[in-house]
Write a protein that holds these residues in place. Structure first.
Motif, mmCIF file in Angstrom:
data_model
loop_
_atom_site.group_PDB
_atom_site.id
_atom_site.type_symbol
_atom_site.label_atom_id
_atom_site.label_comp_id
_atom_site.label_asym_id
_atom_site.label_seq_id
_atom_site.Cartn_x
_atom_site.Cartn_y
_atom_site.Cartn_z
ATOM 1 N N ARG A 182 -7.696 -7.010 4.477
ATOM 2 C CA ARG A 182 -6.951 -5.881 5.024
ATOM 3 C C ARG A 182 -5.497 -5.825 4.553
ATOM 4 O O ARG A 182 -4.794 -4.868 4.845
ATOM 5 N N SER A 183 -5.051 -6.845 3.864
ATOM 6 C CA SER A 183 -3.667 -6.877 3.401
ATOM 7 C C SER A 183 -3.439 -5.821 2.334
ATOM 8 O O SER A 183 -4.159 -5.748 1.347
ATOM 9 N N ARG A 184 -2.403 -5.020 2.535
ATOM 10 C CA ARG A 184 -2.056 -3.997 1.549
ATOM 11 C C ARG A 184 -1.634 -4.639 0.231
ATOM 12 O O ARG A 184 -1.930 -4.117 -0.849
ATOM 13 N N ILE A 218 -4.775 -5.828 -1.620
ATOM 14 C CA ILE A 218 -5.454 -4.679 -2.217
ATOM 15 C C ILE A 218 -4.689 -4.186 -3.442
ATOM 16 O O ILE A 218 -5.264 -3.895 -4.492
ATOM 17 N N GLY A 219 -3.357 -4.110 -3.304
ATOM 18 C CA GLY A 219 -2.544 -3.672 -4.425
ATOM 19 C C GLY A 219 -2.642 -4.602 -5.612
ATOM 20 O O GLY A 219 -2.713 -4.154 -6.763
ATOM 21 N N THR A 274 0.753 2.187 -8.990
ATOM 22 C CA THR A 274 0.231 1.167 -8.072
ATOM 23 C C THR A 274 1.321 0.183 -7.675
ATOM 24 O O THR A 274 1.465 -0.176 -6.498
ATOM 25 N N THR A 327 3.877 1.823 -5.275
ATOM 26 C CA THR A 327 3.403 2.247 -3.949
ATOM 27 C C THR A 327 2.855 1.095 -3.106
ATOM 28 O O THR A 327 3.179 0.975 -1.924
ATOM 29 N N LEU A 328 2.031 0.239 -3.704
ATOM 30 C CA LEU A 328 1.370 -0.808 -2.924
ATOM 31 C C LEU A 328 2.111 -2.145 -2.934
ATOM 32 O O LEU A 328 1.849 -2.993 -2.079
ATOM 33 N N SER A 337 5.498 -2.637 1.603
ATOM 34 C CA SER A 337 4.340 -3.521 1.758
ATOM 35 C C SER A 337 4.740 -4.921 2.176
ATOM 36 O O SER A 337 3.899 -5.794 2.327
#
Length: 487
Positions: free
Chosen positions: A265-267, A270-271, A455, A458-459, A464
């Protein structure tokens, strides 16, 4: 034993051993490309059969990374790593002894399985050997440098090995190196696994996600010849979607899931994985296009291209090592963004090289691209492994390796398709048409670099939680992290 109980000298020795195994795995993938014409001539092959030596490896490797990463968590990372090395030595020996294309493809598939076992186990052991922060960033910088060096050095070494010793030694070189690693591993590596978790595997999850990944990579590899709109491609992609949907349903209900969605679930994680996927698209999309460009348009032999790419090899290693040093000062997202800009600039310079004109832009393009490749891959790995607990380190490593592997297949397919379509539209395989088509593929790789920049911005930005101060705090307060078991 916790990470803090290991001496600094021993940590770096562990990294050297694991890095050697990782380097040989990466080197093996690219050095084969230079040996393919010799293998084709020796086995008297014609047509696309020889490409299955590459495809079989890619399918086995990409499809099993996630499963093998979780297996390392459950069964023991050292045990799984050693098993993978034994399999790699045997498979490499079999590749060189293969009397037919069928035997060679089968042995290459086993090599792919061994790589899928080794890669996540080795990376998770690196994670657990070095505490999160400056030390781990430095280790990942070296790891990324080895990957970049191996990927590009293989283009040179594969040609040299083939010309001097024969194509069999492209595979057999793994035997003495792998044997040395197997001799040293029991004494240098310590066992670690998640002792609190049941050792039962999520068989239903494995039976859905592994075929889904294999089918996905297979469809991608077929795109340059069959196209995206082909009925078989659409049907296989639909099957992939169904298998992924089934996998998600199974994992949500499983007592011991193969993939814990709570840990994903960590942004930032994922990034990092998304950045690895796009970086893989950019790197392999550019490299396969450049290889075609120098062979079909410039008429360079493999050895000459390998020498020319040496600059990219050096700058990739330098970019990786420099990035890990400046991340705590500038923040992860800034360094990653700068790396993506360098990738894009390298691709744009390549679009300006004419078919028969001066090659003065090529060194600059390779310099920029190599530096960007090293920076982006290291930053993406740091993000993909940030905040991951030891019990999920194998899974996180497998997921990171899977992201990059799928990205390389996707980038190769898209850039190859773009080049072929543009070449055909111009009027066939003339020097002008080939140059135009490959310039278009370089432009596509530049678009991938732009997506990587978005990417990173943003992430991996301040929102973040990876601001410069947060990165510095993580580096200075590594002792407050959860203790990790050494490999």
């Amino acid at each position: 034993m916790t990470t803090s109980n290991l001496s600094q000298t021993r940590r770096w020795r562990v990294l050297a051993l694991l890095g050697t195994a990782f380097f040989m795995t990466i080197l093996d993938g690219t050095s084969l490309l230079a040996a393919l014409p010799a293998i084709e001539g020796h086995l008297r092959l014609h047509g696309p059969a020889i490409q299955w030596t590459v495809t079989a490896y890619a399918l086995a490797f990409s499809g099993l990374l996630l499963l093998c990463g979780r297996a390392a968590d459950l069964l023991g990372r050292r045990r799984v790593f050693i098993a993978g090395m034994v399999l790699r030595v045997v498979a490499s020996l079999a590749c060189g002894l293969a009397p037919s294309i069928q035997a060679l493809v089968a042995a290459r598939a086993v090599q792919g399985v061994s790589a899928a076992i080794i890669a996540p186990a080795a990376l998770s052991m690196v994670m657990n050997t070095f505490p999160e922060g400056i030390e781990r960033n430095k280790a990942l910088g070296i790891w990324g440098g080895l990957g970049g060096f191996g990927a590009t050095a293989g283009l040179l070494l594969g040609g040299i090995i083939t010309d001097i010793f024969g194509w069999q030694w492209v595979f057999w070189v793994n035997v003495p190196v792998g044997t040395l690693v197997l001799v040293l591993a029991p004494a240098m590596l310590r066992e670690s696994r998640d002792r609190a978790r049941s050792r039962s595997f999520d068989i239903p999850g494995a039976l859905t996600i592994a075929p889904a990944l294999v089918l996905l990579v297979y469809v991608i590899t077929r795109v340059p010849t069959s196209g995206w709109a082909n009925g078989q491609s659409i049907g296989l992609l639909a099957a992939v979607a169904v298998l992924v949907w089934m996998f998600i349903l199974i994992e949500k209900r499983s007592v011991a899931p193969l993939v814990s969605f709570q840990s994903l679930r960590s942004r930032v994680l994922i990034g990092g994985n998304l950045l690895l996927l796009i970086a893989g698209m950019t790197v392999d999309g550019m490299l396969v296009t450049l290889t075609s460009f120098v062979q079909q348009v410039l008429g360079w032999p493999a050895a000459q291209f390998g020498l020319a790419s040496a600059m990219m090899t050096v700058t990739a290693a330098a970019g990786a090592l420099l990035s890990q040093r400046i991340v705590p000062r500038l923040s992860l997202w800034r360094v990653a963004a700068a790396g993506t800009v360098l990738l894009g600039c390298g691709c744009l310079l390549l679009t300006r090289i004419p078919a028969g004109g001066p090659m003065s832009l090529l060194p600059a393009a390779l310099f920029l691209f190599g530096a960007g490749m090293g920076a982006v891959t290291v930053c993406a790995q740091i993000a993909a492994l940030t905040g991951v607990t030891e019990k999920d380190s194998g899974l996180a490593a497998g997921l990171a390796d899977t992201s990059f592997a799928v990205g390389t297949a996707l980038g190769t397919a898209i850039c190859t398709s773009v080049a072929a379509a543009r070449t055909s539209a111009i009027g066939g395989p003339t020097p002008l048409a080939l140059t135009t088509g490959q310039h278009a593929a370089f432009e596509a790789a530049g678009v991938f670099a732009a997506l990587a920049l978005i990417t990173a911005l943003t992430l991996l930005s301040k929102r973040s939680g990876l601001s410069r101060s947060a990165s510095a705090d993580a580096s200075e307060n590594v002792s407050t992290r959860a203790p990790s078991t050494s490999p």
